[in-house]
Design an enzyme around this catalytic site. Structure first.
Site, PDB file in Angstrom:
ATOM      1  N   TYR A 146       0.819  -1.216   0.000  1.00  0.00           N
ATOM      2  CA  TYR A 146       0.000   0.000   0.000  1.00  0.00           C
ATOM      3  C   TYR A 146       0.856   1.271   0.000  1.00  0.00           C
ATOM      4  CZ  TYR A 146      -3.825  -3.177   1.292  1.00  0.00           C
ATOM      5  OH  TYR A 146      -4.735  -4.194   1.321  1.00  0.00           O
ATOM      6  N   LYS A 195       3.968 -15.313   2.740  1.00  0.00           N
ATOM      7  CA  LYS A 195       3.864 -16.101   1.502  1.00  0.00           C
ATOM      8  C   LYS A 195       5.304 -16.417   1.083  1.00  0.00           C
ATOM      9  CE  LYS A 195       1.354 -17.809  -1.870  1.00  0.00           C
ATOM     10  NZ  LYS A 195       0.511 -19.006  -1.677  1.00  0.00           N
ATOM     11  N   ASP A 227      -2.523 -18.163   2.467  1.00  0.00           N
ATOM     12  CA  ASP A 227      -3.706 -18.850   1.926  1.00  0.00           C
ATOM     13  C   ASP A 227      -4.218 -19.898   2.910  1.00  0.00           C
ATOM     14  OD1 ASP A 227      -1.221 -19.890   1.351  1.00  0.00           O
ATOM     15  OD2 ASP A 227      -1.734 -20.672  -0.630  1.00  0.00           O
ATOM     16  N   ASP A 251      -4.801  -6.664   6.335  1.00  0.00           N
ATOM     17  CA  ASP A 251      -6.032  -5.963   5.961  1.00  0.00           C
ATOM     18  C   ASP A 251      -7.134  -6.999   5.720  1.00  0.00           C
ATOM     19  OD1 ASP A 251      -7.835  -4.137   5.060  1.00  0.00           O
ATOM     20  OD2 ASP A 251      -6.791  -3.632   3.200  1.00  0.00           O
ATOM     21  N   ASP A 255     -10.232  -8.422   8.616  1.00  0.00           N
ATOM     22  CA  ASP A 255     -11.665  -8.334   8.301  1.00  0.00           C
ATOM     23  C   ASP A 255     -12.320  -9.708   8.380  1.00  0.00           C
ATOM     24  OD1 ASP A 255     -11.709  -5.647   7.983  1.00  0.00           O
ATOM     25  OD2 ASP A 255     -12.446  -5.667   5.910  1.00  0.00           O
TER      26      ASP A 255
END
Ligand code: NAD
Length: 360
Positions: A146, A195, A227, A251, A255
């Site tokens: 980001y 990852k 994942d 992020d 959520d």
């Protein structure tokens, strides 16, 4: 203990829920012999109305001079042309980004806790919920994809967009230290999510997290691919204590973790900088649809105040007392409209604050 707290009620339900959190803090101060000194500043739409900008330099400086910030929420209906028919950097939510950046809040902590009393709101099957879950997601907030270089260009007549994901070891180390510090106060387990089978940034992440772990021999460290983590959160949420991860993974996973608790009005959060300083706020927004109607659930903000006591002031006993009072009120069957179920007693925002304060 003497603490200087800046409150930012903000817009919508913000003032109502911050009022209740301060009510509970005042009770803690009386019972445990502390002094909390509040200074209120404007941010968001109310600051636009007063000063033409969502966050003034003075408001930011006042926050900087405090020991911690307690925030309600900012923003309104996008139909409010006074706040939204302007450049994005002048809209209410820009205040939020500016204060996070201005205070260098790089560590975002979002607990996801399932209250037994609210288990019906959890979208997972009973056999998956088991004994419930109690985790915190520790998300890096100021680096990664980001904040990296980005551009869009035409290559051979075809549009091509590039975003870059960069982390340096200093950024990784400081968030890892926060995660291990918090794990030490909890069930002493960190699952670091990356990852690393694909990304260089993740391989560096893993290396640095392992180095930090050496300073915390009492905390167990495991690594999990992102994942797999997304699956595990809905298959076996009870296994997680502290989940440590980078900005974009955090992020998405935070959520997902909040969704499985099922109750947005219950979710607290904290954003910390390198010192003990932090900004504490509910995970929800300003809910303009219910503002001023005594319908807002103040519990997320009250639990955010408990996090402030725990993480900025090291007042663990007092934070425990707030969390226990919330638990007690729920066990006694009091509910605001958003978490109401059959057989319970419906109460408004202010009464919920009173009930929690009385139980401290
Ligand atoms: P929201 O979280 O404000 O509301 C979503 C739904 O949840 C609404 O139906 C609302 O009534 C309900 N809700 C939220 N908090 C509640 C509470 N404490 N008690 C009872 N019900 C509650 O999200 P939204 O509607 O997408 O956004 C509204 C405004 O808030 C927008 O302007 C948005 O930009 C802003 N926002 C601010 C923050 C922040 O300040 N950190 C975060 C998210 C959204």
């Amino acid at each position: 203990m003497d603490c200087r707290i800046v409150t930012i009620p903000g817009d919508g339900i913000g003032p109502e829920i911050v009022r209740e959190a301060c009510k509970v803090l005042d009770k803690v101060a009386r019972v445990y012999g502390h002094s909390f000194h509040y200074k209120e500043v404007l941010m968001g739409g109310c600051s636009i109305d007063a000063y033409g900008v969502p966050l003034t330099e003075e408001a930011l400086e006042t926050a900087r001079q405090s020991d911690a910030v307690l925030l309600g929420a900012v923003g309104g209906n996008v139909g409010n042309s006074r706040w939204y028919d302007v450049a994005p950097n002048l809209r209410p939510e820009a205040g939020l980004l500016a204060i996070r950046k201005g205070l260098n809040l790089f560590a975002n902590i979002r607990p996801a806790y399932l209250y037994r009393e609210l288990a019906e709101a959890c979208p997972l099957k009973k056999e998956i919920i088991g004994e419930g879950f109690d985790m915190v997601i520790m998300r890096e907030l100021t680096g990664g994809l980001y904040f990296g270089e980005r551009h869009t260009e035409e290559v051979g007549g075809v549009l091509q967009a590039t975003d870059t994901l960069t982390y340096n070891e200093t950024e990784i180390r400081r968030i890892a230290v926060k995660a291990f510090d918090i794990a030490r106060k909890r069930r002493k387990s960190v699952i670091s999510v990356d990852k690393a089978n694909v990304l260089d940034s993740s391989r560096l992440w893993r290396k640095v997290v392992e180095e930090v772990a050496k300073d915390y021999p009492e905390v167990k460290l495991e690594h999990m691919l992102v994942d797999n983590c997304a699956m595990q959160l809905v298959m076996n949420p009870g296994q997680f204590d502290v989940v440590l991860t980078e900005n974009m993974f955090g992020d998405i996973l935070s959520d997902e973790a909040s969704m499985i608790t099922g109750s947005i009005g219950m979710l607290s959060s904290a954003s910390l900088n390198e010192s003990k300083f932090g900004m504490y706020e509910p995970s929800h927004g300003s809910a303009p649809d219910i503002a001023g109607k005594d319908l807002a659930n103040p519990i997320a903000t009250i639990l955010s105040a408990a996090m402030m006591l725990r993480y900025s002031f090291d007042l663990d006993k007092e934070a425990d007392a707030i969390e226990a009072a919330v638990q007690k009120v729920l066990t006694e069957g009091y509910r605001t409209t958003d978490i109401m179920s059959e057989g319970c007693t419906k109460v408004g925002t202010a009464q919920m604050g009173d009930l929690i304060a009385e139980r401290i």
